[in-house]
Enzyme design. Structure first.
Site, mmCIF file in Angstrom:
data_model
loop_
_atom_site.group_PDB
_atom_site.id
_atom_site.type_symbol
_atom_site.label_atom_id
_atom_site.label_comp_id
_atom_site.label_asym_id
_atom_site.label_seq_id
_atom_site.Cartn_x
_atom_site.Cartn_y
_atom_site.Cartn_z
ATOM 1 C CG ASP A 85 -2.271 0.498 0.989
ATOM 2 O OD1 ASP A 85 -2.386 1.486 0.249
ATOM 3 O OD2 ASP A 85 -3.234 -0.080 1.528
ATOM 4 C CG ASP A 187 -4.618 5.628 0.808
ATOM 5 O OD1 ASP A 187 -5.576 4.851 0.955
ATOM 6 O OD2 ASP A 187 -4.485 6.695 1.454
ATOM 7 C CD GLU A 250 -8.790 4.219 -1.467
ATOM 8 O OE1 GLU A 250 -9.695 3.907 -0.665
ATOM 9 O OE2 GLU A 250 -7.782 4.884 -1.129
ATOM 10 C CG HIS A 311 -8.763 -1.190 4.634
ATOM 11 N ND1 HIS A 311 -8.420 -1.386 3.315
ATOM 12 C CD2 HIS A 311 -8.412 0.079 4.920
ATOM 13 C CE1 HIS A 311 -7.892 -0.278 2.833
ATOM 14 N NE2 HIS A 311 -7.871 0.623 3.783
ATOM 15 C CG ASP A 312 -11.298 2.312 3.902
ATOM 16 O OD1 ASP A 312 -10.832 2.362 5.054
ATOM 17 O OD2 ASP A 312 -10.682 2.701 2.894
#
Length: 518
Positions: A85, A187, A250, A311-312
């Site tokens: 990431d 990200d 993302e 994860h969000d």
């Protein structure tokens, strides 16, 4: 995977790199080919690793650079790949770059971040909001200016208009690529460049009170600026100097805007993340329309991708129920394009209730009345029936599901009809059949319950996929395709092997893959 929650190896209640190494054979058994890790770099953990204080090391809680090198070697020895990431939009306020930047207005790194005077009346420079609540501007008493933070105040945004900053971040990429990393998930890539004039964002006419406060405005000037594509192209140029490296971006944007992130001549992100299956209602007509819209919008030679959870967001089994989660798995693993699976989805992990006094996610803490904590979807992996689910021998950083004794890898590896085996069989079939790996997607039929489509490649077996996205039984028949074949995989294993001629009767919450004759 979310490393904090995958496997603890040193009994501190937090997952780590040696723990991941311990579980690589499980991932290989499942059929996973690429692992993407959420951030593992040194960080004060204000946002659990997305506030980085050193881009070129490993946080001690996860291990050491030597542990990382061992992980890379172990992954590659299993013919798997590892993606990190990359968080280039912001750093921690403890990063040496920001400490230098805020030390004085004439520091060489002052322009590496976004600083602005107050308005004449002392107000914020503009109306931009933080994703995590409140204004996106934080006053710095020492230098008497505001700095911009799109997320926490502990996460100041970098100024990607500065050439020196650009070079420093591209060097960060090279640091990890030289150590064998196979690529990056970047990200909030659409946040990297902000409007040079810092104009106010307009009000969102569709805002509802249950949204996070960030949704009060449309971020038309604080995100998705045209110049961002020049930055992405520079990142891609770095990756292209190495062999077989990938960049996943993302991007939470509508499909028409998402496609621009593939870049001119496909020289942007290899895979701008497609969050349609996370964002839209679980409705057959809406999902079928979204798939067709996405397929039609893809640029020439643009490769698609799909994802059910991360994860969000709330876990898929909590959003649509365990029975439909099996149908969702079949959808994910039979659509055209790269599928991404969030750890635990393969055993049907669900959101775990985290009492407010145990909430750790800053998004949940900053907006306590909105129920926006992401902790419920970040709980430890459920490996076995042992105390703490085999994740750790001590109390984990987040509590574990009360149902872990029945819902874990060990139990499901002993049950051929379990969710885990459905995932494994779907992955195996996908990897064996060119039609499912790279074949074309052809929609066949949709109504208020059903989605049906064909995957086929020239000279290969064709597959008809029929999914019942409802809790009512239904019947499928169509003149558009000769419905003759054998059920290869069903979400109800007892139906597998059945011959299908002309008509297909589906149970509630059933999905089937039919190997067509001829």
């Amino acid at each position: 995977m979310y490393p904090r929650s995958f496997q603890d190896s040193n009994d501190d209640g937090v997952g780590d790199l040696p723990g991941i190494i311990k579980r690589l054979d499980y991932l290989k058994w499942l059929g996973v080919e690429v692992i993407w890790l959420s951030p593992i770099f040194p960080s004060p953990m204000a946002d659990f690793g997305y506030d980085i204080s050193d881009y070129q090391d490993i946080h001690p809680i996860f291990g050491t650079l030597a542990d990382f090198e061992q992980l890379i070697s172990a992954v590659h020895s299993r013919d798997m790949k590892l993606i990190l990431d990359l968080v280039p939009n912001h750093t921690s306020d403890q990063h040496p770059w920001f400490l230098a930047s805020r030390s004085s207005k004439d520091n060489p790194k002052r322009d590496w971040y976004i600083w602005q005077d107050a308005r004449p009346d002392g107000a914020f420079p503009n109306n931009w909001l933080s994703v995590f609540g409140g204004s996106a501007w934080e006053w710095d008493e020492k230098t008497a200016q505001y700095y911009y933070h799109g997320f926490l105040k502990e996460q100041p945004d970098l100024n990607w208009r500065n050439p020196a900053l650009q070079q420093a971040m591209l060097d960060v990429m090279r640091f990890w690529l030289d150590r064998g990393v196979d690529g990056f998930r970047v990200d909030v890539i659409w946040h990297l460049i902000k409007d040079e004039q810092l104009r106010d964002n307009p009000a969102n006419p569709d805002y509802q009170e249950d949204y996070g406060t960030y949704g009060q405005l449309l971020p038309v000037y604080s995100t998705d600026q045209p110049e961002v594509h020049e930055i992405i192209r520079k990142m891609r140029d770095v990756l292209d100097t190495y062999q077989e490296r990938v960049m996943i971006g993302e991007v939470y944007l509508p499909v028409n805007k998402l496609m621009s992130y593939y870049g001119t001549d496909n020289k942007g992100a290899h895979l701008p993340f497609n969050f349609l299956l996370i964002s839209i209602p679980w409705d057959a007509r809406q999902i079928a329309a979204a798939i067709s819209e996405y397929e039609a919008a893809l640029p020439a030679d643009g490769w698609p991708n799909w994802v059910l959870g991360n994860h969000d967001r709330s876990r898929i089994a909590s959003r649509i129920g365990l029975r439909q989660a099996r149908v969702a798995a079949m959808l994910l693993l039979t659509l055209r394009g790269t599928p991404t699976i969030y750890y635990g989805e393969e055993i049907g992990m669900q959101d775990v209730l985290i009492p407010f006094n145990e909430v750790q996610d800053p998004q949940g803490l900053n907006m306590p009345d909105k129920n926006l904590s992401r902790d419920p979807a970040r709980t430890p992996m459920q490996w076995n029936r042992d105390e703490y689910a085999g994740f750790s021998s001590v109390k984990p950083w987040l509590r574990i599901s009360e149902t872990f004794a029945e819902e874990n890898v060990q139990v499901q590896q002993e049950e051929p009809g379990a969710m885990l085996f459905l995932y494994k069989r779907l992955i195996t079939l996908r990897q064996l059949e060119p039609s499912l790996m790279t074949g074309i997607y052809t929609p066949v039929f949709t109504d208020h319950q059903l989605i049906a489509y064909i995957r086929e490649a020239e000279g290969e077996c064709s597959f008809l996929i029929v999914l019942n996205l409802s809790d009512q039984p239904c019947c499928f028949t169509t003149q558009q395709v000769k419905l003759a074949g054998r059920v290869e995989i069903s979400t109800f294993p007892g139906n597998e092997g059945n011959r299908i001629e002309d008509t297909l009767n589906l149970k509630e919450d059933e999905g089937v893959i039919i190997r067509l004759d001829g």
